[in-house]
Motif scaffolding. Structure first.
Motif, PDB file in Angstrom:
ATOM      1  N   PHE A 226       0.976  -1.573  -0.175  1.00 12.46           N
ATOM      2  CA  PHE A 226       0.489  -0.183  -0.261  1.00 12.46           C
ATOM      3  C   PHE A 226       1.003   0.703   0.093  1.00 12.46           C
ATOM      4  O   PHE A 226       0.552   2.738  -0.646  1.00 12.46           O
ATOM      5  CB  PHE A 226      -0.954  -0.580   1.123  1.00 12.46           C
ATOM      6  CG  PHE A 226      -2.168   1.508   0.903  1.00 12.46           C
ATOM      7  CD1 PHE A 226      -2.693   0.706   0.027  1.00 12.46           C
ATOM      8  CD2 PHE A 226      -1.771   2.051   2.101  1.00 12.46           C
ATOM      9  CE1 PHE A 226      -3.961   1.913   0.391  1.00 12.46           C
ATOM     10  CE2 PHE A 226      -3.357   2.918   2.001  1.00 12.46           C
ATOM     11  CZ  PHE A 226      -3.567   2.923   1.486  1.00 12.46           C
TER      12      PHE A 226
ATOM     13  N   SER B  33      -5.539   9.238  -1.750  1.00 12.59           N
ATOM     14  CA  SER B  33      -5.215   7.963  -0.817  1.00 12.59           C
ATOM     15  C   SER B  33      -6.662   7.334  -0.829  1.00 12.59           C
ATOM     16  O   SER B  33      -6.961   5.851  -1.025  1.00 12.59           O
ATOM     17  CB  SER B  33      -5.837   8.583   1.091  1.00 12.59           C
ATOM     18  OG  SER B  33      -6.450   9.433   0.654  1.00 12.59           O
TER      19      SER B  33
ATOM     20  N   GLU C  17      -6.689   2.738  -2.387  1.00 10.96           N
ATOM     21  CA  GLU C  17      -7.504   1.773  -2.205  1.00 10.96           C
ATOM     22  C   GLU C  17      -8.041   0.861  -2.961  1.00 10.96           C
ATOM     23  O   GLU C  17      -8.251   0.000  -3.174  1.00 10.96           O
ATOM     24  CB  GLU C  17      -8.662   2.069  -1.254  1.00 10.96           C
ATOM     25  CG  GLU C  17      -7.983   2.889   0.559  1.00 10.96           C
ATOM     26  CD  GLU C  17      -9.583   3.702   1.170  1.00 10.96           C
ATOM     27  OE1 GLU C  17     -10.355   2.795   0.494  1.00 10.96           O
ATOM     28  OE2 GLU C  17      -9.343   3.976   2.551  1.00 10.96           O
TER      29      GLU C  17
ATOM     30  N   PRO D 188      -2.604   0.263   5.265  1.00  9.61           N
ATOM     31  CA  PRO D 188      -4.716   0.297   3.860  1.00  9.61           C
ATOM     32  C   PRO D 188      -5.683   0.140   5.425  1.00  9.61           C
ATOM     33  O   PRO D 188      -5.411  -0.239   6.993  1.00  9.61           O
ATOM     34  CB  PRO D 188      -4.352  -1.139   3.764  1.00  9.61           C
ATOM     35  CG  PRO D 188      -3.495  -1.947   3.927  1.00  9.61           C
ATOM     36  CD  PRO D 188      -2.930  -1.879   4.617  1.00  9.61           C
TER      37      PRO D 188
ATOM     38  N   LEU E  99     -10.448  -2.304   4.603  1.00  8.50           N
ATOM     39  CA  LEU E  99     -10.229  -2.438   3.494  1.00  8.50           C
ATOM     40  C   LEU E  99     -10.097  -4.179   2.970  1.00  8.50           C
ATOM     41  O   LEU E  99     -10.190  -5.176   2.386  1.00  8.50           O
ATOM     42  CB  LEU E  99      -9.241  -2.514   2.625  1.00  8.50           C
ATOM     43  CG  LEU E  99      -8.392  -2.233   1.457  1.00  8.50           C
ATOM     44  CD1 LEU E  99      -9.191  -1.951   0.436  1.00  8.50           C
ATOM     45  CD2 LEU E  99      -6.955  -1.369   0.780  1.00  8.50           C
TER      46      LEU E  99
END
Lengths: 181, 268
Positions: A37, A47, A51, B60, B64
């Motif tokens: 990530f 951001s 995702e 994250p 998620l």
């Protein structure tokens, strides 16, 4: 993140992933999603989009794990390539060129990451990594995390290509020594 | 090849960073397969960069993971192709061998079958013709037997029938072996002859039957040449016949018997 109940060897992990075992994908996500990530965020700098791309990346890893060949390198390198390329594709799909961090910005990201990650087990290593000379570290980050070519880095930062190459190489050799346990 | 020089060229670093050209990528993948030292160096670099990356994590959002895992299913995967392949190839290797064994067996069996069939057919045809031949022979034999049976039956019936008077004519000096029976119907005076033994008549001559009535020979007709095994119907005699005799006369018969040519004679 790095502390796991189940500890797979790379070989076992790959075998379990290829058998489509949920536990292995749990481990993979818990263990690597932060690093992946991070790469996605560094490339996209958005951001919310990050995702979505991160979802795509992990699903892509899950779907194409059968095509991973351990002969060609470590699993993480393979996954990092997927993350980096997916992020770069996403940026290009938006019709904008990937924005290159300047040194200052990059340092900020690095500091942020350090705040995010107070990993006890790696504190010593972190200290070692920070010993990388900043002018080398940023080159590694630009190339390794964000997928810039050495030529692009040389052009953008107005550093001769030979210098970029030798600095990166030296940085990697330093890393190799740092992490050689 | 100088491994150390290759390592120091920095191409492995570029490979790990993903900045090599496709040709260089192939070269590295090929050489690391051949030289364990290169593979070792590459894996060390990768591991170092991996650890470096792990030091730069951006977690994250917590939700998620669930979003992602909701889109995955973890049904057991099919056996990987490379694990199936050996069994298939083993089968693939075996089947031609089996065929190699089976084919001659089949052809040999086919040839054997053909030969057997040919022999069988030949035998059948031979048997058929043989049977046909035997059949013909048997048919002839049967018809002969039937004639014989009919003859014997008729004879038996005539001998048993009380209306027929059996008159045995024995051979005389000229032909003592000869023997003929006359069957005289007492009601109709019909006379039948059963020639038991009589020499074959020479050409131009014919046997003739005589009935002696009141001391005088009366013509009873000539015997047909093929008299063997037959019942010959002669002329009707007169009631007062005392004896019967057969003489050898010229063809067609004579008005009076040649007594020196008498073969058989029998009195009633």
């Amino acid at each position: 993140m790095a502390t796991q109940k189940v500890k797979y060897s790379e070989e076992d992990l790959v075998a379990s992933l290829k058998r489509n075992e949920r536990a292995a994908f749990d481990y993979l996500y818990d263990h690597y999603s932060g690093a992946l990530f991070n790469v996605v965020c560094k490339v996209l700098k958005d951001s919310e989009r990050s995702e979505d791309v991160m979802q795509d990346v992990f699903l892509k890893i899950w779907k194409s794990i059968a095509s991973y060949n351990s002969e060609k390198g470590r699993l993480f390198t393979w996954m990092l390539n997927i993350a980096r390329n997916s992020a770069i594709d996403a940026v290009r799909a938006e019709g904008r060129a990937p924005i290159m961090d300047d040194i200052q910005e990059h340092s900020a990201w690095a500091d942020q990451s350090a705040v995010y990650q107070p990993s006890l087990s790696t504190l010593d290593l972190k200290a070692l990594v920070e010993k990388l000379r900043p002018e080398r570290k940023i080159l590694v980050d630009l190339v390794y995390f964000q997928g810039y070519t050495q030529e692009e880095v040389a052009e953008k930062l107005s550093i001769p290509l030979g210098t970029v190459k030798s600095r990166i190489r030296t940085a990697l050799q330093d890393l190799k020594i740092f992490f050689a346990v | 090849m100088n491994i150390q020089a290759y390592i120091e060229s920095g191409i492995l670093e570029e490979y790990v960073l993903g900045t090599v050209s496709p040709q260089e990528k192939q070269e590295v993948e090929c050489l690391t397969k051949i030289y364990p030292e290169l593979k070792e160096e590459l894996l060390t670099l990768e591991a170092a960069l991996e650890k470096y990356a792990q030091e730069h994590q951006t977690p994250p959002p917590a939700d998620l993971k669930d979003k992602i895992f909701a889109q995955m299913n973890f049904e057991p995967v099919e056996e990987p192709a490379d694990e199936v392949a050996p069994t298939e190839s083993r089968v693939g290797v075996l089947s031609p061998e089996q065929k190699a064994i089976v084919r001659p067996l089949w052809s040999m069996m086919a040839v054997a079958a053909s030969v057997l069939l040919a022999i069988g057919l030949a035998w059948a045809i031979y048997e058929m013709s043989d049977l046909k031949f035997q059949n013909k022979r048997l048919a002839t034999q049967i018809s002969n037997l039937e004639e014989t049976v009919a003859y014997s039956g008729t004879l038996a019936r005539l001998y048993r029938d009380p209306t027929y008077k059996v008159v045995r004519m024995a051979g005389v000096a000229k032909s003592p072996e000869s023997s003929v029976v006359a069957l005289w119907n007492q009601q109709t005076n019909e006379v039948l002859l059963d020639v038991q033994k009589l020499p074959v008549a020479p050409s131009g001559r014919q046997y003739q039957l005589w009935s002696i009535v009141n001391g005088q020979p009366v013509d009873m007709g000539v015997l047909e040449p093929a008299f063997d095994g037959k019942i010959l119907r002669m002329k009707t005699t007169q009631p007062g016949s005392a004896a019967f005799a057969i003489t050898l006369e010229k063809t067609g018969g004579s008005p009076t018997p040649s007594l020196d040519e008498m073969y058989v004679m029998g009195s009633v």
